[in-house]
Motif scaffolding. Structure first.
Motif: not given
Length: 87
Positions: A48-52, A67-72, A81-87
């Motif tokens: 999983f990924a931690l989104n801050l 960041m809450e799931e679905g939060e704008e 810390t991962g690959g080059t893909e955007s969230p």
């Protein structure tokens, strides 16, 4: 409590110390992080990924949260810390 929550709680405790020592931040880094709305993505070992969310004003952190799931969030910078893909 999830591993992500523990990490966020640990990091929140460091925000005051970071802000208290913000004068020691190298000027080039301080300029880059001066007034930003940052989305930090930390890839966890469990897949999983931690989104801050981090908001800085004049180089100091004024908001730090998970960041809450679905939060704008209107961001100006992504740190991952991962690959080059955007969230």
């Amino acid at each position: 409590m999830s591993a992500g929550s523990t990490i966020v709680d640990d990091m929140k405790r460091e925000v005051d110390e970071y802000n208290a020592n913000s004068d020691a931040i190298p000027s080039s880094l301080k300029y880059m992080m001066c007034n930003e709305r940052i989305h930090i993505i930390i890839d966890m070992n469990n897949g999983f990924a931690l989104n801050l969310i981090v908001v800085t004003v004049d180089g100091k952190i004024v908001e730090f949260a998970e960041m809450e799931e679905g939060e704008e969030f209107e961001l100006t910078l992504i740190i991952s810390t991962g690959g080059t893909e955007s969230p």
